[in-house]
Write a protein that holds these residues in place. Structure first.
Motif, mmCIF file in Angstrom:
data_model
loop_
_atom_site.group_PDB
_atom_site.id
_atom_site.type_symbol
_atom_site.label_atom_id
_atom_site.label_comp_id
_atom_site.label_asym_id
_atom_site.label_seq_id
_atom_site.Cartn_x
_atom_site.Cartn_y
_atom_site.Cartn_z
ATOM 1 N N ALA A 48 16.506 -5.775 7.304
ATOM 2 C CA ALA A 48 15.944 -5.233 6.067
ATOM 3 C C ALA A 48 14.468 -4.933 6.291
ATOM 4 C CB ALA A 48 16.117 -6.226 4.931
ATOM 5 N N THR A 49 14.030 -3.796 5.790
ATOM 6 C CA THR A 49 12.636 -3.393 5.941
ATOM 7 C C THR A 49 11.864 -3.780 4.702
ATOM 8 O OG1 THR A 49 13.338 -1.516 7.272
ATOM 9 C CG2 THR A 49 11.126 -1.430 6.372
ATOM 10 N N SER A 50 10.793 -4.533 4.884
ATOM 11 C CA SER A 50 9.935 -4.900 3.767
ATOM 12 C C SER A 50 9.069 -3.703 3.410
ATOM 13 C CB SER A 50 9.045 -6.084 4.141
ATOM 14 O OG SER A 50 9.822 -7.196 4.480
ATOM 15 N N THR A 51 9.007 -3.404 2.119
ATOM 16 C CA THR A 51 8.201 -2.274 1.677
ATOM 17 C C THR A 51 7.126 -2.747 0.712
ATOM 18 O OG1 THR A 51 9.689 -1.777 -0.158
ATOM 19 C CG2 THR A 51 10.089 -0.613 1.917
ATOM 20 N N VAL A 52 6.113 -1.915 0.568
ATOM 21 C CA VAL A 52 5.046 -2.156 -0.386
ATOM 22 C C VAL A 52 4.676 -0.804 -0.987
ATOM 23 C CG1 VAL A 52 3.222 -1.971 1.361
ATOM 24 C CG2 VAL A 52 2.789 -3.256 -0.709
ATOM 25 N N THR A 53 4.419 -0.774 -2.287
ATOM 26 C CA THR A 53 4.003 0.470 -2.915
ATOM 27 C C THR A 53 2.493 0.611 -2.780
ATOM 28 O OG1 THR A 53 3.642 -0.517 -5.089
ATOM 29 C CG2 THR A 53 5.871 0.329 -4.611
ATOM 30 N N LEU A 54 2.002 1.808 -2.998
ATOM 31 C CA LEU A 54 0.563 2.036 -2.921
ATOM 32 C C LEU A 54 -0.164 1.220 -3.985
ATOM 33 C CD1 LEU A 54 -1.498 3.599 -1.269
ATOM 34 C CD2 LEU A 54 -1.312 5.466 -2.892
ATOM 35 N N GLU A 55 0.428 1.091 -5.161
ATOM 36 C CA GLU A 55 -0.165 0.296 -6.232
ATOM 37 C C GLU A 55 -0.259 -1.174 -5.828
ATOM 38 O OE1 GLU A 55 2.462 2.485 -6.766
ATOM 39 O OE2 GLU A 55 1.114 4.061 -7.476
ATOM 40 N N GLU A 56 0.815 -1.703 -5.231
ATOM 41 C CA GLU A 56 0.800 -3.088 -4.763
ATOM 42 C C GLU A 56 -0.244 -3.274 -3.674
ATOM 43 O OE1 GLU A 56 5.405 -4.524 -5.370
ATOM 44 O OE2 GLU A 56 4.908 -3.337 -3.597
ATOM 45 N N LEU A 57 -0.388 -2.276 -2.843
ATOM 46 C CA LEU A 57 -1.373 -2.330 -1.768
ATOM 47 C C LEU A 57 -2.780 -2.471 -2.345
ATOM 48 C CD1 LEU A 57 -1.419 -2.097 1.341
ATOM 49 C CD2 LEU A 57 -1.789 0.331 1.057
ATOM 50 N N GLU A 99 -3.781 -4.177 7.451
ATOM 51 C CA GLU A 99 -4.176 -3.230 8.485
ATOM 52 C C GLU A 99 -3.253 -2.029 8.314
ATOM 53 O OE1 GLU A 99 -4.567 -2.928 13.345
ATOM 54 O OE2 GLU A 99 -4.075 -4.837 12.410
ATOM 55 N N LEU A 100 -3.816 -0.858 8.054
ATOM 56 C CA LEU A 100 -3.028 0.358 7.861
ATOM 57 C C LEU A 100 -2.839 1.089 9.178
ATOM 58 C CD1 LEU A 100 -4.611 1.854 4.625
ATOM 59 C CD2 LEU A 100 -2.307 0.922 4.868
ATOM 60 N N ILE A 101 -1.601 1.494 9.447
ATOM 61 C CA ILE A 101 -1.299 2.280 10.637
ATOM 62 C C ILE A 101 -0.435 3.464 10.222
ATOM 63 C CG2 ILE A 101 -0.210 2.333 12.908
ATOM 64 C CD1 ILE A 101 -0.868 -0.607 13.219
ATOM 65 N N ASP A 102 -0.944 4.653 10.483
ATOM 66 C CA ASP A 102 -0.244 5.905 10.186
ATOM 67 C C ASP A 102 0.602 6.262 11.397
ATOM 68 O OD1 ASP A 102 0.570 8.461 9.549
ATOM 69 O OD2 ASP A 102 -1.443 9.225 9.155
ATOM 70 N N ILE A 106 -4.468 8.212 4.138
ATOM 71 C CA ILE A 106 -4.996 7.226 3.190
ATOM 72 C C ILE A 106 -5.823 6.167 3.902
ATOM 73 C CG2 ILE A 106 -3.184 7.593 1.483
ATOM 74 C CD1 ILE A 106 -1.835 5.026 2.550
ATOM 75 N N GLY A 107 -6.174 6.453 5.142
ATOM 76 C CA GLY A 107 -6.969 5.521 5.931
ATOM 77 C C GLY A 107 -6.160 4.927 7.059
ATOM 78 N N GLY A 108 -6.777 4.033 7.775
ATOM 79 C CA GLY A 108 -6.095 3.353 8.861
ATOM 80 C C GLY A 108 -6.131 4.117 10.171
ATOM 81 N N VAL A 109 -5.506 3.530 11.146
ATOM 82 C CA VAL A 109 -5.453 4.063 12.501
ATOM 83 C C VAL A 109 -4.218 4.942 12.644
ATOM 84 C CG1 VAL A 109 -5.264 3.394 14.936
ATOM 85 C CG2 VAL A 109 -6.561 1.976 13.365
ATOM 86 N N ASN A 110 -4.327 6.025 13.378
ATOM 87 C CA ASN A 110 -3.191 6.901 13.627
ATOM 88 C C ASN A 110 -2.573 6.565 14.972
ATOM 89 O OD1 ASN A 110 -2.602 10.187 14.714
ATOM 90 N ND2 ASN A 110 -1.383 9.186 13.172
ATOM 91 N N VAL A 111 -1.343 6.041 14.947
ATOM 92 C CA VAL A 111 -0.565 5.768 16.154
ATOM 93 C C VAL A 111 0.818 6.357 15.909
ATOM 94 C CG1 VAL A 111 0.328 4.035 17.746
ATOM 95 C CG2 VAL A 111 -1.800 3.594 16.523
ATOM 96 N N ALA A 164 6.402 2.362 0.703
ATOM 97 C CA ALA A 164 7.567 2.919 0.005
ATOM 98 C C ALA A 164 7.290 4.357 -0.430
ATOM 99 C CB ALA A 164 7.914 2.066 -1.203
ATOM 100 N N GLY A 165 8.187 5.260 -0.068
ATOM 101 C CA GLY A 165 8.040 6.653 -0.455
ATOM 102 C C GLY A 165 7.089 7.447 0.412
ATOM 103 N N GLY A 166 6.371 6.799 1.310
ATOM 104 C CA GLY A 166 5.420 7.489 2.174
ATOM 105 C C GLY A 166 4.278 8.115 1.383
ATOM 106 N N VAL A 167 3.390 8.803 2.070
ATOM 107 C CA VAL A 167 2.241 9.411 1.394
ATOM 108 C C VAL A 167 2.646 10.608 0.550
ATOM 109 C CG1 VAL A 167 0.482 8.572 2.988
ATOM 110 C CG2 VAL A 167 1.605 10.741 3.452
ATOM 111 N N ASP A 168 3.754 11.278 0.876
ATOM 112 C CA ASP A 168 4.202 12.414 0.065
ATOM 113 C C ASP A 168 4.591 11.966 -1.335
ATOM 114 O OD1 ASP A 168 3.710 14.078 2.173
ATOM 115 O OD2 ASP A 168 5.820 14.417 2.675
ATOM 116 N N GLY A 169 5.065 10.739 -1.448
ATOM 117 C CA GLY A 169 5.449 10.218 -2.746
ATOM 118 C C GLY A 169 4.270 9.753 -3.581
ATOM 119 N N HIS A 170 3.062 9.757 -2.993
ATOM 120 C CA HIS A 170 1.872 9.263 -3.691
ATOM 121 C C HIS A 170 0.773 10.290 -3.806
ATOM 122 C CE1 HIS A 170 3.468 5.187 -3.755
ATOM 123 N NE2 HIS A 170 3.812 5.358 -2.498
ATOM 124 N N LYS A 171 1.033 11.531 -3.433
ATOM 125 C CA LYS A 171 -0.014 12.561 -3.511
ATOM 126 C C LYS A 171 -0.275 12.950 -4.947
ATOM 127 C CE LYS A 171 0.401 14.765 0.978
ATOM 128 N NZ LYS A 171 0.763 15.976 1.685
#
Length: 124
Positions: free
Chosen positions: A32-41, A49-52, A64-69, A117-124
């Protein structure tokens, strides 16, 4: 049809004729994948630590910030997860970040990994 209500995923199992069928002895475990919403974040007092895990082009276009890997390079960049912070992976839709969580959890079960959750497209 096998449906996993926990992960909301389904798979189709094809039944083959008896003479050619090997015995089914094990099933592949589902993580199971643990998810977090942008609001919860934003609302949690915990540091993340954010990783794109998108491509560099996608990251430069909107982030939305963080390191791109990128996901295909993540296996060779385990040093990014060495902090005590929980790690939140994000991508466009949440699919690649969920794969990143599974990959990293399999290699480092002692760390906390989340998918946005929903990725950045779901939060634009």
């Amino acid at each position: 049809l096998v449906f996993n209500a926990l992960t909301m995923r389904s798979i189709i199992v094809k039944i083959i004729p008896q003479q050619n069928r090997a015995l089914l002895t094990t099933l592949t475990p589902v993580v199971a994948t643990s998810t977090v919403t942008l609001e919860e974040l934003h609302n949690r007092n915990k540091e993340y630590e954010l990783i794109d895990v998108r491509t560099a082009e996608e990251h430069n276009e909107y982030n939305i910030g963080g390191v791109n890997v990128p996901l295909n390079e993540l296996a060779g960049n385990f040093s990014y997860t060495g902090s005590c912070k929980a790690v939140v992976f994000y991508c466009a839709s949440g699919r690649r970040s969920a794969e990143a969580v599974k990959l990293m959890h399999a290699n480092f079960p002692q760390f906390q990994f989340y998918s946005l959750a929903g990725g950045v497209d779901g939060h634009k």
